[in-house]
Design a protein around this motif. Structure first.
Motif, PDB file in Angstrom:
ATOM      1  N   ASP A  37      29.476 113.367  49.706  1.00  0.00           N
ATOM      2  CA  ASP A  37      28.544 112.241  49.770  1.00  0.00           C
ATOM      3  C   ASP A  37      28.494 111.419  48.476  1.00  0.00           C
ATOM      4  OD1 ASP A  37      27.691 112.867  52.444  1.00  0.00           O
ATOM      5  OD2 ASP A  37      26.570 114.530  51.560  1.00  0.00           O
ATOM      6  N   GLU A  38      29.517 111.520  47.655  1.00  0.00           N
ATOM      7  CA  GLU A  38      29.673 110.725  46.426  1.00  0.00           C
ATOM      8  C   GLU A  38      28.488 110.901  45.476  1.00  0.00           C
ATOM      9  OE1 GLU A  38      30.800 106.712  47.088  1.00  0.00           O
ATOM     10  OE2 GLU A  38      32.659 107.258  48.113  1.00  0.00           O
ATOM     11  N   LEU A  39      27.349 110.271  45.721  1.00  0.00           N
ATOM     12  CA  LEU A  39      26.215 110.371  44.804  1.00  0.00           C
ATOM     13  C   LEU A  39      24.952 110.800  45.542  1.00  0.00           C
ATOM     14  CD1 LEU A  39      26.528 107.221  42.496  1.00  0.00           C
ATOM     15  CD2 LEU A  39      26.844 109.617  41.840  1.00  0.00           C
ATOM     16  N   LEU A  40      24.186 111.713  44.921  1.00  0.00           N
ATOM     17  CA  LEU A  40      22.842 112.028  45.381  1.00  0.00           C
ATOM     18  C   LEU A  40      21.902 111.309  44.428  1.00  0.00           C
ATOM     19  CD1 LEU A  40      23.116 115.890  46.056  1.00  0.00           C
ATOM     20  CD2 LEU A  40      23.774 113.975  47.534  1.00  0.00           C
ATOM     21  N   ILE A  41      21.045 110.435  44.975  1.00  0.00           N
ATOM     22  CA  ILE A  41      20.182 109.583  44.155  1.00  0.00           C
ATOM     23  C   ILE A  41      18.727 109.966  44.411  1.00  0.00           C
ATOM     24  CG2 ILE A  41      19.473 107.233  43.615  1.00  0.00           C
ATOM     25  CD1 ILE A  41      22.199 106.295  44.689  1.00  0.00           C
TER      26      ILE A  41
END
Length: 856
Positions: free
Chosen positions: A442-446
């Motif tokens: 998921d690339e980035l968790l923000i």
């Protein structure tokens, strides 16, 4: 400080004669090390005040039994490792006649999974006799001993290792109690596995015998016999009597002096299931003549109030209010007062809320005033919490206490929860990854927080460590109110054990660092899977599931395992509750590529098996491959062997039970026995060494035979066997025959009566020959009176009343030319002329005279 009246105590103790025996209590522990290795410990509390007592034993021998049938599994020797003093709560209260040391015995042991796997578990016991003769609450204390026990669960359960350590108890204090004064102590311990512990009072166990070191016996254990109206509800009489809470806090307000023994049962629970227990034995000394204690008096006054705090009131604080108040303690002048705070319905340490922790009451006896300030952050976020404020003095034998219980409802500082900005936490995310890749999911968790609090991410997993399976959270951005991370996952079997586990329920928690550090956050949930490369499981083949074999037979078969992937595979076997080699089983197994074949051989002999305990044996064969991912692909086969014990017929004798014998006549009897089973090996013998009659002429030898056995009895009775005046006497001889048909060996005995009588002799029937011809023609060449064909020519036999003495031959002039005292005499006539000669034959009571003609 309040000290006891030592002069009076010295008189009391000299009259009690307490602690006349050296062991005053103790318990056992079983502590897991790693794998299947454990430390087994036995702790004794040892009287050190009486210098005449012997020192501790160098070692102790404990016995391990199986719970299901109380079978002894094995013994273990524990050696003395340490000895240290047990401290008083207040060292200034010490009296010389009460000093205790903690003696520690230990050994490292291995609990093999193939042996210690029965669901009912096992127990360990150790016994010692006898107890202190001055104990007040049991009958005949010098004749009653002690048994220490510990129960523990199997180490292999539900197909996997079951790890457990027994609770470890805090050492008891070396304190004494006083009449009409409350005694208290915390008997609670800790559990390394986080299991629940429950405490209760029990009657201590007695030893099985009054020898110093009895051999530990299996259950049921004997309890002590209580005296003087004491029982399980009145072990130490008092108001109240001795009691203990389920959490281990022990109290008593004793009403009589004496030395009292009691036992605390410590039960261990996991997931509401009891898995073990141990007992602590201990003695308590109750004295009289202590100074009556004056406990401190503690009160709380809230700011702006004239009355003291009522302990049922709830104090409500808003987030902005100051949360301080006054704590007041009144006690005797000069007393040193110690202050402590304890949470009642929460676990956090709170003693730092006091301005100071201890101080003396001044010489004027003024009230001790202390400021108390509670935290701005509530200890419980959504309900009131309770704190005990405890004031303790330094009285003897134990500190006197007073407690103010306060209830607070504190408003937490305002805080908004952080949240996931991407991806959404509203739904569970499902991800599958092939083995061997390293990816960022998921690339980035923000994560974001509207209060601009600092943020953190962390994993939440119930029964595994995500880091141990290649998962990591790597920070990309970290600022006030926002944090970004990559969720990276390495799915390589070369680095992580995906063969053990390849599916994961995972939570990634986003939490802010708010003022009170409350759990306040958002959670992203994943369902993860590592797709492993194809792998076939190995397959077992060969033995049947059930065998019925007679005792004394053999069982042989081959066990094979194959793996279609040609992976390295292992083959092993273990017995359910027994060791294979101990019962005579030979099985090697091994480690090979693709195929293993191993022979199984078992001699079902009585020497190898304990048939009286069980006739059914379960053997597990296990094969497992070692593929690239070390995936658990095992095949298990259970083989049950029932040992058949056929019925056994008793051997039987083939002789009569009565025989008549004459003195001096040889008697011969073939003693015969046979067996209805035909194949049993029989042994024939006298029943005992005392079965033979008191006769040198008696002969009988032990004999063996298959299906049939015999041995010859020969007996020439002597005159000494007759009664007075040569009366007939009877003798009984006991014979025994037994077979080898284990485990149910059968035997038979028979008592045979032998009637021994005087030999009847008709001396008038003797007609001695009156001529012989010594001419060398081989006929009638000598003169003899024995072994002749016609019985009337032979000398009469000897009996007890009359025996042959001699024969004398004379010539016509009366000269003696031959004499012999042998019944077997032979006269050749050498040197004698042809003619007539005279003989005289003498018995004790009979004489014969006559002539002999020598013809040449």
């Amino acid at each position: 400080m309040k000290r006891p009246l030592l002069i009076l105590l010295a008189v009391i103790i000299s009259n009690l004669h307490v602690l006349s025996f050296h062991i005053v209590g103790g318990e056992m522990e079983l502590v897991h090390i790693d794998g299947y290795r454990y430390n087994l410990n036995l702790i004794q509390y040892f009287d050190r005040a009486q210098t005449s007592n012997p020192g501790p034993d160098f070692s102790v021998l404990v016995y391990i039994f199986r719970n299901s049938d109380n079978t002894l599994i094995r013994t273990e020797t524990l050696t003395l490792t340490t000895e240290e003093a047990v401290l008083y709560t207040n060292p200034e209260c010490a009296i010389g006649s009460l000093a205790t040391s903690r003696v520690f015995y230990s050994a490292e042991i291995t609990l093999e999974p193939e042996i210690f796997n029965e669901p009912e578990g096992y127990y360990i016991s150790w016994e010692r006799c006898c107890r202190n003769t001055s104990i007040s609450n049991i009958v005949n204390p010098g004749g009653q001993g002690m048994t220490y026990t510990l129960e523990f669960p199997p180490v292999f359960k539900d197909g996997k290792q079951f790890i457990n350590s027994s609770p470890q108890l805090f050492p008891p204090l070396s304190d004494y109690a006083c009449v009409n004064q409350t005694y208290y102590t915390d008997f609670a311990g800790t559990d390394a596995d986080g299991d629940s512990i429950a405490y209760s009072l029990q009657l201590p166990y007695n030893s099985s015998s009054q020898v110093a070191l009895p051999i530990p016996q299996p259950k049921p254990f004997l309890e002590l016999i209580y005296a003087n109206g004491t029982d399980i509800n009145n072990i130490i009489p008092g108001n109240p009597a001795l009691g203990i809470t389920s959490s281990g806090f022990l109290t008593v307000n004793p009403t009589f002096t004496g030395l009292y023994v009691f036992s605390v049962l410590v039960e261990e629970f996991r997931n509401k299931e009891k898995i073990g227990e141990l007992r602590r034995d201990f003695q308590m000394l109750v004295l009289d003549g202590c100074d009556p204690p004056t406990p401190p008096n503690a009160e709380v006054r809230l700011p702006g109030e004239t009355e003291f705090y009522n302990e049922i009131d709830i104090i409500n604080y808003s987030a902005a209010e100051e949360k301080c108040f006054e704590y007041l303690v009144v006690d005797n002048a000069g007393e040193n007062v110690t202050l402590k705070a304890e949470g009642v319905n929460f676990d956090e340490e709170v003693s730092d809320i006091f301005e100071f922790s201890s101080g003396p009451i001044n010489a004027s006896g003024d009230t001790l005033r202390v400021e108390v300030c509670i935290s701005d952050c509530p200890y419980l976020a959504s309900e009131p919490y309770i704190i005990d404020l405890i004031a303790s003095d330094n009285a003897c034998p134990l500190p006197q206490r007073d407690t103010v219980r306060m209830i607070f409802n504190v408003e937490a500082p305002p805080n908004t929860k952080p949240f996931y900005d991407s991806p959404s936490s509203a739904t569970t995310l499902v991800r599958s990854q092939p083995e061997g890749v390293s990816v960022a999911l998921d690339e980035l968790l923000i994560g974001k927080d509207n209060d601009l609090d600092s943020l953190r991410f962390f994993f939440y997993a119930e029964d595994y460590d995500p880091v141990a399976y290649g998962m990591s959270l790597d920070t990309v951005l970290d600022t006030k109110g926002e944090k970004r991370v990559n969720f990276n996952w390495n799915t390589s079997c070369q680095n992580f054990p995906f063969g053990d586990r390849n599916t994961f329920d995972l939570g990634i928690v986003l939490e802010d660092y708010d003022t009170c550090s409350f759990d306040s956050g958002d959670t992203l949930f994943y369902e993860l899977e590592v797709v492993l490369p194809p792998n076939t499981s190995p397959q077992l083949d060969g033995p049947e599931a059930l065998y019925n074999r007679q005792i004394k037979s053999s069982l042989n078969f081959d066990v094979s395992t194959t793996d279609a992937d040609n992976d390295p595979i292992t083959l092993s076997a273990f017995g359910n509750g027994f060791n294979l080699s101990n019962v005579g089983i030979s099985f090697v197994g091994g480690l090979e590529n693709g195929v293993i074949e191993s022979p199984f051989a078992w001699e079902l002999s009585c020497a190898n098996l304990n048939i009286t305990q069980t006739t059914s044996y379960s053997i597990f064969f296990v094969t497992e491959d070692q593929d690239f991912c070390e995936e658990t692909n095992a095949d298990t086969l259970e083989v049950v062997v029932n040992v058949v014990v056929p019925a056994n017929n008793k051997p039987e004798f083939e002789i009569d039970d009565f025989y008549s014998l004459n003195i001096n006549e040889e008697f011969v009897l073939d003693v015969i026995a046979n067996d209805g089973d035909n194949s049993d090996l029989l042994t024939l013998d006298l029943l005992s060494v005392n079965s033979a009659p008191p006769s040198e002429g008696f002969s009988f030898e032990r004999s063996t035979g298959s299906g049939r056995v015999s041995s010859t009895l020969t007996w020439t009775p002597e005159c000494a066997l007759l009664g007075e005046n040569y009366a007939t006497e009877s003798y009984t001889v006991d014979f025994l025959v037994f077979d080898d048909n284990c485990p149910n060996i059968e035997s038979q005995s028979i008592s045979v009566t032998f009637e021994v009588s005087e030999l009847a002799v008709d001396y008038g029937q003797f007609v001695p020959p009156n001529a012989f011809t010594p001419n060398g023609d081989g006929h009638n060449d000598t003169y003899t009176l024995s072994n002749l064909t016609d019985q009337i020519y032979n000398l009469p036999p000897d009996n007890c009343a009359d025996q042959f003495q001699s024969i004398i031959i004379f010539d016509r002039t009366g000269s003696k030319i031959f004499q012999s005292s042998s019944r077997e005499f032979v006269w050749t006539g050498n040197g004698a002329d042809a003619g007539t000669y005279y003989f005289q034959i003498d018995y004790l009571n009979t004489d014969y005279k006559g002539t002999i003609t020598l013809v040449r």
